[in-house]
Design a protein around this motif. Structure first.
Motif, PDB file in Angstrom:
ATOM      1  N   TYR A  37       0.859  -1.166   0.000  1.00  0.00           N
ATOM      2  CA  TYR A  37       0.000   0.000   0.000  1.00  0.00           C
ATOM      3  C   TYR A  37       0.898   1.218   0.000  1.00  0.00           C
ATOM      4  O   TYR A  37       2.084   1.131   0.319  1.00  0.00           O
ATOM      5  N   ARG A  38       0.337   2.375  -0.360  1.00  0.00           N
ATOM      6  CA  ARG A  38       1.116   3.595  -0.313  1.00  0.00           C
ATOM      7  C   ARG A  38       0.259   4.747   0.155  1.00  0.00           C
ATOM      8  O   ARG A  38      -0.963   4.737  -0.002  1.00  0.00           O
ATOM      9  N   GLN A  39       0.943   5.728   0.743  1.00  0.00           N
ATOM     10  CA  GLN A  39       0.255   6.916   1.226  1.00  0.00           C
ATOM     11  C   GLN A  39       1.082   8.139   0.879  1.00  0.00           C
ATOM     12  O   GLN A  39       2.214   8.290   1.362  1.00  0.00           O
ATOM     13  N   ALA A  40       0.514   8.986   0.053  1.00  0.00           N
ATOM     14  CA  ALA A  40       1.151  10.256  -0.308  1.00  0.00           C
ATOM     15  C   ALA A  40       0.695  11.322   0.669  1.00  0.00           C
ATOM     16  O   ALA A  40      -0.365  11.194   1.301  1.00  0.00           O
ATOM     17  N   THR A  90       5.352   9.010  -5.900  1.00  0.00           N
ATOM     18  CA  THR A  90       5.997   9.415  -4.660  1.00  0.00           C
ATOM     19  C   THR A  90       5.062   9.209  -3.474  1.00  0.00           C
ATOM     20  O   THR A  90       3.945   9.706  -3.468  1.00  0.00           O
ATOM     21  N   ALA A  91       5.521   8.456  -2.493  1.00  0.00           N
ATOM     22  CA  ALA A  91       4.700   8.136  -1.327  1.00  0.00           C
ATOM     23  C   ALA A  91       5.524   7.306  -0.352  1.00  0.00           C
ATOM     24  O   ALA A  91       6.634   6.859  -0.689  1.00  0.00           O
ATOM     25  N   GLN A 112       6.836  -0.896   8.655  1.00  0.00           N
ATOM     26  CA  GLN A 112       7.047   0.457   9.164  1.00  0.00           C
ATOM     27  C   GLN A 112       6.977   1.514   8.065  1.00  0.00           C
ATOM     28  O   GLN A 112       6.875   2.709   8.355  1.00  0.00           O
ATOM     29  N   GLY A 113       7.024   1.091   6.815  1.00  0.00           N
ATOM     30  CA  GLY A 113       6.964   2.022   5.694  1.00  0.00           C
ATOM     31  C   GLY A 113       8.340   2.380   5.171  1.00  0.00           C
ATOM     32  O   GLY A 113       9.307   2.470   5.931  1.00  0.00           O
ATOM     33  N   THR A 114       8.417   2.582   3.858  1.00  0.00           N
ATOM     34  CA  THR A 114       9.663   3.012   3.233  1.00  0.00           C
ATOM     35  C   THR A 114       9.338   4.105   2.216  1.00  0.00           C
ATOM     36  O   THR A 114       8.381   3.995   1.448  1.00  0.00           O
ATOM     37  N   GLN A 115      10.127   5.162   2.233  1.00  0.00           N
ATOM     38  CA  GLN A 115       9.856   6.320   1.377  1.00  0.00           C
ATOM     39  C   GLN A 115      10.353   6.063  -0.041  1.00  0.00           C
ATOM     40  O   GLN A 115      11.498   5.641  -0.245  1.00  0.00           O
ATOM     41  N   VAL A 116       9.483   6.353  -0.997  1.00  0.00           N
ATOM     42  CA  VAL A 116       9.844   6.343  -2.415  1.00  0.00           C
ATOM     43  C   VAL A 116       9.594   7.748  -2.955  1.00  0.00           C
ATOM     44  O   VAL A 116       8.472   8.261  -2.857  1.00  0.00           O
ATOM     45  N   THR A 117      10.640   8.362  -3.487  1.00  0.00           N
ATOM     46  CA  THR A 117      10.539   9.706  -4.036  1.00  0.00           C
ATOM     47  C   THR A 117      10.987   9.681  -5.487  1.00  0.00           C
ATOM     48  O   THR A 117      12.095   9.225  -5.789  1.00  0.00           O
ATOM     49  N   VAL A 118      10.106  10.142  -6.368  1.00  0.00           N
ATOM     50  CA  VAL A 118      10.410  10.186  -7.797  1.00  0.00           C
ATOM     51  C   VAL A 118      10.501  11.654  -8.197  1.00  0.00           C
ATOM     52  O   VAL A 118       9.501  12.378  -8.213  1.00  0.00           O
ATOM     53  N   SER A 119      11.711  12.076  -8.513  1.00  0.00           N
ATOM     54  CA  SER A 119      11.927  13.489  -8.791  1.00  0.00           C
ATOM     55  C   SER A 119      13.194  13.651  -9.606  1.00  0.00           C
ATOM     56  O   SER A 119      14.160  12.903  -9.450  1.00  0.00           O
ATOM     57  N   SER A 120      13.185  14.678 -10.464  1.00  0.00           N
ATOM     58  CA  SER A 120      14.386  14.992 -11.239  1.00  0.00           C
ATOM     59  C   SER A 120      15.208  16.063 -10.535  1.00  0.00           C
ATOM     60  O   SER A 120      16.276  16.451 -11.023  1.00  0.00           O
TER      61      SER A 120
END
Length: 120
Positions: A37-40, A90-91, A112-120
């Motif tokens: 699951y993801r949460q932004a 990103t979430a 516990q969750g892991t951060q995924v960030t998609v950015s240039s």
């Protein structure tokens, strides 16, 4: 005590790939379903992908064709291969194990969750 440990998040450019892993441990006899699951920020937590014990996998429409979930039943581990990532991916990504059977108890657990960030 059941624990879910996630790994593999990070920062990636649009179009890039990441692979998340989640390992469940702690006297587990069986797990019914495992998924992601993801949460932004400012949004509700949403299903990304979920694999049932028989192998049936469900994906959110927004990730179909880009993300692939897989499961190692013997190691109680679930993976999420994410390709062609977009900024809207990103979430914080959470692993969930459902129907976890241990001695005298069946329940659901979250990582516990892991951060995924998609950015240039």
């Amino acid at each position: 005590q059941v624990q879910l440990v996630e790994s593999g998040g990070g920062l990636v450019q649009p179009g890039g790939s990441l692979r998340l892993s989640c390992a469940a441990s702690g006297g587990i006899f069986s797990i019914s379903a495992m998924g992601w699951y993801r949460q932004a920020p400012g949004k509700q937590r949403e299903l990304v992908a979920r694999i049932r014990s028989g192998g049936t996998t469900n994906y959110a429409d927004s990730v179909k064709g880009r993300f692939t979930a897989s499961r190692d039943y013997r190691k109680n581990t679930v993976f999420l291969q994410m390709n062609n990532l977009k900024p809207e991916d990103t979430a914080v990504y959470y692993c969930k194990a459902e129907g976890v059977r241990v001695t005298g108890f069946i329940g659901d657990y979250w990582g516990q969750g892991t951060q995924v960030t998609v950015s240039s």
